[in-house]
Design an enzyme around this catalytic site. Structure first.
Site, mmCIF file in Angstrom:
data_model
loop_
_atom_site.group_PDB
_atom_site.id
_atom_site.type_symbol
_atom_site.label_atom_id
_atom_site.label_comp_id
_atom_site.label_asym_id
_atom_site.label_seq_id
_atom_site.Cartn_x
_atom_site.Cartn_y
_atom_site.Cartn_z
ATOM 1 N N ILE A 484 25.198 66.106 43.306
ATOM 2 C CA ILE A 484 26.505 65.512 43.654
ATOM 3 C C ILE A 484 26.571 64.028 43.386
ATOM 4 O O ILE A 484 27.607 63.404 43.589
ATOM 5 C CB ILE A 484 26.851 65.787 45.133
ATOM 6 N N GLY A 485 25.491 63.417 42.915
ATOM 7 C CA GLY A 485 25.549 61.997 42.621
ATOM 8 C C GLY A 485 24.176 61.387 42.545
ATOM 9 O O GLY A 485 23.154 62.084 42.510
ATOM 10 N N SER A 488 20.537 54.368 44.736
ATOM 11 C CA SER A 488 19.511 53.467 44.227
ATOM 12 C C SER A 488 18.192 54.221 44.155
ATOM 13 O O SER A 488 17.658 54.674 45.169
ATOM 14 C CB SER A 488 19.373 52.249 45.140
ATOM 15 N N PHE A 489 17.687 54.424 42.950
ATOM 16 C CA PHE A 489 16.398 55.048 42.692
ATOM 17 C C PHE A 489 16.330 56.508 43.159
ATOM 18 O O PHE A 489 15.288 56.960 43.612
ATOM 19 C CB PHE A 489 15.272 54.251 43.349
ATOM 20 N N VAL A 492 21.060 62.672 44.185
ATOM 21 C CA VAL A 492 21.539 63.257 45.431
ATOM 22 C C VAL A 492 22.000 64.688 45.185
ATOM 23 O O VAL A 492 22.758 64.957 44.247
ATOM 24 C CB VAL A 492 22.685 62.421 46.032
ATOM 25 N N LYS A 506 18.634 63.054 49.025
ATOM 26 C CA LYS A 506 18.319 62.160 47.909
ATOM 27 C C LYS A 506 16.844 62.266 47.579
ATOM 28 O O LYS A 506 15.981 62.054 48.424
ATOM 29 C CB LYS A 506 18.687 60.714 48.237
ATOM 30 N N ASP A 611 24.411 45.718 47.923
ATOM 31 C CA ASP A 611 24.937 46.575 46.857
ATOM 32 C C ASP A 611 26.252 47.232 47.289
ATOM 33 O O ASP A 611 26.426 48.435 47.159
ATOM 34 C CB ASP A 611 23.905 47.641 46.481
#
Length: 790
Positions: A484-485, A488-489, A492, A506, A611
């Site tokens: 789904i996405g 950072s690093f 997901v 994640k 961020d």
């Protein structure tokens, strides 16, 4: 005066009064940057900016964008005069034989010189131009008041110009020679002094003598010729109308003296490193060593105003043909790339070390004994310190105990963990105390007191520890369809736990490079540490984690409606509430701002997200927004106004210019990122988008949403940039949207001290949302008032 975007980008409609008699830079007036003393306009030769390599771009005072000067060609160097700017061409059939000038009374560019002789070191004084023949056999002059000769034969170097004079160093005798109506006075002041290089200001000249000592002559009405003690080495100078600045060889920091106030010495930008400087009037600008951004300040130590300019990467020196350059002190790193493959930049040569008297024998023996005692004390102290730190580290990491606990911890993010060369350093603010806050941010005390505050929760459930097999089963073995996405690093995935809970998982990807592995480990530890102790309605919730062999996974609450970015910029949700409703857009911004406000004001210690962007603002099933992705987050300074000094990290388009340019990280860096998100929500444009919309998204030049939207908002033309997909703006919504727009403009101010606090932003967004919900019209002006941008 209101500046409209069309007026700013149409160069032929601009009145350019660039640089002045005070303009100068390291090793003479020929440079890659020029400053206007009257209009504070700054122009520079850039490595690349969507234009031809090494073109000239300029920016106006307090502007958030830059624009090119025509012709869009390659230039070697740049210099400015009282009423005109000149640039020496570096490409074409006859490189160096043509220079262009732009005047305030004739906006059409003029080719001033073209001939068989090539030129170098173009310098501009108050009303004249001077340059070397490329072979160094003569100095040539143009314009002026008739006091300059057409040419002077001889071997000279370090050509520099001021108000009514040009000076150079005789290549044989090393004596200073000057021409023009004021040249005789300067030359006499340097009589019997051998110089290695010089640089001119309005009516004074400074430089290094043959022994490496700093020498200044000429006007000293404001202390601009009071050179610091001879024990300091300098590699570059910039002289203004009544001040002088220099780059120290020891650490590349800047030291200035003279100017307004006391006229004494001051450091304008802490320890930021610079490659070259330029000055005009009371303003000085420098090109930073780190990323070649341009930073400017006023010569008034009692009221410093430091800003990072919105210019692309600026050349840190003049590009010269490699076969023609001697570069006796070596070539500047990566200069071939900076010069677009057509030349190199020579590194500046260190000045001779000034001679310091040797200590007497008795003094030397005494110093030796003192040093021995000092070394012994230091070694002993270090041993004790290391022992204490080892015990603390052992207890904190769990090496002295076998159990891992991730609940209500106080994370320490180390430099190594973040790929930083040095640990974060806390420094005092680089600027003077900020002035009065803009009237747009009037606090609403009763509303602030009523708002629910959720501090760090000591009752938060401990994060669950999952096995890799459990999370693999929850995601159907990390099935691509469940992706789904990405954060950072990590990638997901949507998952479902055995008890029926929907979660987002994640997973850090496998990397072979050590730096990537360290970065991912740091991001994992950062998110786990922060989210384990944070609990707020508008922060993504941490369910648990998996730390098994080489695998690092984090489990979050599932956000059914995805990221704000996808609603604004993809075709996945063409009819969503975010796309179609101004009220929903403002509510999402308010939710996100409350989450960030919690991080800044109520987390202990405060946290800087680093961020903030639309892809890190997630929406749950009820369209409540939550801030996510704490992989880059850091604990903030202990007191308001301080900053952390560290390498910039974040996402292009959202990064604070002060953080990117100066490495000064504060809570206001998050405010800048949120301001960009506000402009995204208002315009429907990405943070960085193409100037011409095409189906494949590759049309036109890259444009930032800040450059696109701010000029229109400042000009009072908010409707011009609004996203049409949200529909027509009703009467009450119009006032709400306008308030959000003006708040966004303040958030993306170049200087952090000019940006509002998160509490002020929350108050303004609450007012905007109330306007959308209030059927009785406008809120009282006591709640807020719009700032004047004239």
């Amino acid at each position: 005066m209101t500046l409209r975007l069309a007026e700013a980008v149409t160069i032929t409609a601009l009145l350019l009064i660039i640089a002045g008699p005070e303009t100068t830079a390291a090793l003479g007036s020929a440079s890659t940057i020029a400053v206007s003393p009257s209009s504070s306009t700054v122009c520079a030769v850039v490595a690349a900016a969507g234009d031809s390599p090494r073109s000239i771009r300029c920016t106006l005072p307090n502007s958030t964008f830059s624009f090119p000067i025509l012709p869009n060609a390659s230039f070697q160097s740049l210099s400015g005069g009282d009423r005109f700017l000149c640039g020496l061409r570096s490409a074409g059939p006859e490189p160096g034989s043509t220079f262009f000038c732009w005047t305030s009374d004739n906006l059409i560019r003029k080719r001033v010189y073209s001939g068989p002789v090539t030129l170098s070191d173009l310098t501009v004084g108050a009303d004249h131009v001077a340059a070397f023949d490329a072979n160094g056999s003569a100095v040539r002059f143009w314009r002026g008041d008739g006091s300059f000769p057409a040419a002077v034969t001889g071997i000279y170097r370090s050509l520099t110009s001021g108000n009514g004079f040009t000076c150079g160093i005789d290549g044989v005798s090393k004596a200073v020679r000057c021409w023009g109506r004021s040249g005789g006075r300067i030359e006499t002041a340097f009589a019997n002094t051998s110089m290695s290089y010089i640089s001119a200001g309005g009516s004074h000249v400074c430089g290094l003598d043959a022994a490496g000592a700093l020498v200044c002559r000429g006007d000293n009405s404001s202390g601009q010729s009071n050179a610091p003690n001879a024990g300091l080495g300098f590699s570059g100078l910039a002289l203004g109308g009544a001040h002088t600045c220099a780059i120290r060889e020891s650490d590349k920091s800047v030291l200035c003296w003279g100017g307004a106030g006391t006229g004494g010495e001051f450091k304008p930008v802490n320890d930021t490193q610079f490659e070259l400087l330029a000055a005009g009037g009371d303003m000085t600008c420098g090109v930073t060593t780190l990323n070649f951004s341009v930073v400017c300040w006023r010569a008034d130590p009692s009221n410093l105003s430091v800003r990072v300019l919105p210019l692309p990467k600026v050349l840190p020196g003049i590009c010269v043909k490699q076969e023609e350059s001697k570069c006796s002190c070596g070539v500047f790193p990566d200069s071939a790339s900076l010069c677009s493959g057509s030349g190199v930049i020579c590194s500046s040569c260190p000045s001779p070390s000034p001679k310091v008297p040797s200590p007497a024998p008795a003094q030397a023996a005494k110093k030796s004994t003192s040093k021995l005692r000092l070394v012994s004390a230091i070694v002993g102290g270090v041993g004790i310190f290391v022992g204490v730190c080892s015990i603390i580290y052992c207890l904190w990491t769990g090496l002295c105990r076998q159990k891992k606990v991730y609940n209500s911890v106080q994370p320490t993010i180390t430099a190594a963990g973040n790929g930083l060369p040095n640990p974060p350093v806390r420094r005092s603010p680089m600027n003077s105390p900020s002035g009065s806050r803009s009237r747009i941010f009037g606090r609403q005390g009763s509303r602030v007191m009523r708002r629910q505050r959720s501090g760090p929760s000591s009752f938060k459930d401990r994060a669950e520890q999952f096995s890799l097999s459990e999370l693999a089963a929850a995601t159907e073995n990390f099935k691509p369809e469940n992706k789904i996405g990405a954060g950072s690093f990590g990638t997901v995935y949507k998952g479902k736990l055995p008890d029926g809970r929907e979660v987002a998982i994640k997973r850090s990807g496998s990397e072979t490079k050590t730096r990537k592995i360290q970065d991912k480990e740091s991001a994992f530890q950062s998110e786990l540490a922060f989210l384990s102790r944070l609990h707020h309605k508008h922060l993504v919730g941490l369910v648990g984690f998996c730390d098994e062999e080489e695998e690092r996974l984090l489990v979050y609450d599932y956000m059914k409606n995805g990221a704000l970015y996808d609603h604004l910029h993809s075709s996945k949700h063409p009819d969503s509430r975010v796309v179609k409703s101004w009220k929903t857009r403002i509510r999402v911004l308010l939710d996100a701002s409350r989450g960030i406000e919690y991080l800044h004001n109520y987390a202990v210690p405060p946290i800087i997200h680093r961020d903030i962007k639309s892809s890190n603002i997630l929406l749950d099933a009820n369209w409540v927004a939550r801030v996510s992705d704490f992989g880059l987050s850091l604990m903030g300074p202990d007191s308001k106004g301080d900053h952390l000094t560290m390498r910039a990290a974040g996402t292009v388009g959202y990064m604070d210019p002060e953080y990117y340019g100066l490495h000064h990280l504060t809570e206001k860096s998050d405010v800048y990122g949120l301001g960009v998100v506000m402009l995204e929500v208002l315009t429907g444009k990405r943070a960085i988008f193409r100037s011409r919309d095409t189906e494949d998204g590759h049309g036109g030049d890259p444009v930032s949403v800040v450059d696109y939207a701010v000029p229109s908002i400042v000009a009072g033309e908010v409707a011009k940039v609004l996203d049409e997909r949200a529909g027509a703006v009703g009467p009450s919504e119009a006032e709400a949207v306008e308030l959000v727009a003006y708040t966004a403009v303040h958030c993306v101010s170049l200087e952090g001290k000019e940006r509002p606090s998160m509490t002020d932003i929350v108050s303004n967004l609450e007012s905007a949302l109330a306007l959308c919900e209030d059927s009785h019209g406008s809120i009282s002006s006591a709640s807020f008032s719009l700032a004047s941008f004239d």
